[in-house]
Design an enzyme around this catalytic site. Structure first.
Site, mmCIF file in Angstrom:
data_model
loop_
_atom_site.group_PDB
_atom_site.id
_atom_site.type_symbol
_atom_site.label_atom_id
_atom_site.label_comp_id
_atom_site.label_asym_id
_atom_site.label_seq_id
_atom_site.Cartn_x
_atom_site.Cartn_y
_atom_site.Cartn_z
ATOM 1 N N PHE A 188 0.834 -1.197 0.000
ATOM 2 C CA PHE A 188 0.000 0.000 0.000
ATOM 3 C C PHE A 188 0.868 1.246 0.000
ATOM 4 O O PHE A 188 2.054 1.216 0.350
ATOM 5 C CB PHE A 188 -0.968 0.010 1.193
ATOM 6 C CG PHE A 188 -0.301 0.151 2.550
ATOM 7 C CD1 PHE A 188 -0.102 1.399 3.114
ATOM 8 C CD2 PHE A 188 0.120 -0.967 3.249
ATOM 9 C CE1 PHE A 188 0.497 1.548 4.356
ATOM 10 C CE2 PHE A 188 0.718 -0.849 4.490
ATOM 11 C CZ PHE A 188 0.922 0.417 5.043
ATOM 12 N N CYS A 189 0.261 2.361 -0.427
ATOM 13 C CA CYS A 189 0.931 3.652 -0.485
ATOM 14 C C CYS A 189 -0.151 4.732 -0.435
ATOM 15 O O CYS A 189 -1.299 4.445 -0.132
ATOM 16 C CB CYS A 189 1.794 3.762 -1.741
ATOM 17 S SG CYS A 189 0.889 3.458 -3.274
ATOM 18 N N THR A 190 0.188 5.957 -0.754
ATOM 19 C CA THR A 190 -0.760 7.058 -0.594
ATOM 20 C C THR A 190 -1.956 6.926 -1.525
ATOM 21 O O THR A 190 -3.104 6.913 -1.076
ATOM 22 C CB THR A 190 -0.065 8.405 -0.846
ATOM 23 O OG1 THR A 190 1.077 8.508 0.011
ATOM 24 C CG2 THR A 190 -1.019 9.561 -0.580
#
Length: 268
Positions: free
Chosen positions: A200-202
């Site tokens: 996951f990331c922004t």
């Protein structure tokens, strides 16, 4: 449910909560682009005419967009980009703010819209499997995926972004830049074997490349979080996540309601 390759959602209707304030959008798409100087001039001219501020990054591998302005102007810019055959529909994450959090408008041409330095990783040729927000929330509540496999959440962001907030129990390799991800994965791969890994990331762009890298390396049961943290906040209210989500504009971090959150409040 887990998503396969090629899914993009057309989203032009701006939520009612954003209509009375400045609208901020984040969007990206991995798609083969050429004639980049002409595309840059076209998008710059249109965004300037609409008085938008923020950044649009263009590269042979796709487009990455962070813009803010009045709702009608943002809507018009999205319609403009979606009408271009080279780009088409974008999946958009919305938030609002009391003022425009960008100081200027920039439309830049880059080698990659998110630098990884691994030319073989080409999301435009086919995406890694993804998991949507509701499915991840259910897996977190269960403590495993739907087949009972242990869950590993892998934060692909830089260390200072992780420090502002992350999923409870997420793996953090203390990356200082995304180009370090492949080496970090190679060093820690054994820790992920036998688990369902959700990167996951922004907003989805880094974890999409990360998931593809892990998949190409032969790691099974690897997913990306569809739409990243921002979409997860929007769709679940941030269950299982502590702190805020760092964003690269004057707001600094957003809380689970997608409202600006001072960095000093991250531990609350």
């Amino acid at each position: 449910m887990a998503q396969g390759a090629g899914r993009y959602h057309i989203a032009f209707a701006i939520p009612a909560c954003a209509m009375s304030r400045v609208v901020n959008i984040a969007a990206y798409k991995f798609v083969t682009l050429d004639a980049l100087p002409a595309l840059r001039e076209h998008l710059l001219t249109r965004a300037e005419a609409l008085s938008l501020k923020g950044t649009i990054l263009l590269a042979p591998e796709g487009i990455n967009v962070f813009l803010a302005g009045e709702a009608e102007a943002v809507d018009a810019m999205l319609a403009e980009m979606s009408a271009l055959p080279a780009i088409g529909p974008l999946e958009v994450k919305y938030s609002d703010s009391a003022s425009v959090p960008f100081g200027r408008l920039r439309v830049r041409i880059k080698r990659e819209i998110i630098r990884m330095d691994h030319p073989a990783i080409r999301p435009g040729k086919g995406r890694a499997p993804s998991v949507d927000s509701q499915t991840l929330a259910r897996w977190l509540a269960q403590g495993a995926d739907d087949e009972g496999r242990p869950l590993a959440l892998l934060d692909t962001r830089n260390d200072f972004e992780v420090d502002a907030g992350t999923f409870d129990g997420a793996i953090d390799w203390r990356l200082q830049r995304f180009t370090q991800f492949p080496a970090a994965f190679d060093a820690h791969r054994a820790e992920l074997e036998g688990k369902t890994v959700v990167s996951f990331c922004t907003g989805g762009i880094r974890c999409e490349k990360a998931a593809l890298y892990m998949q190409d390396a032969g790691l099974q049961h690897t997913y990306q979080l569809e739409g990243g943290i921002l979409k997860y906040f929007e769709e679940t209210g941030g269950v299982g996540y502590t702190g805020g989500c760092f964003v690269f504009d004057a707001r600094e971090t957003l809380d689970a309601a997608l409202a600006p959150r001072p960095l000093g409040a991250q531990a609350a």
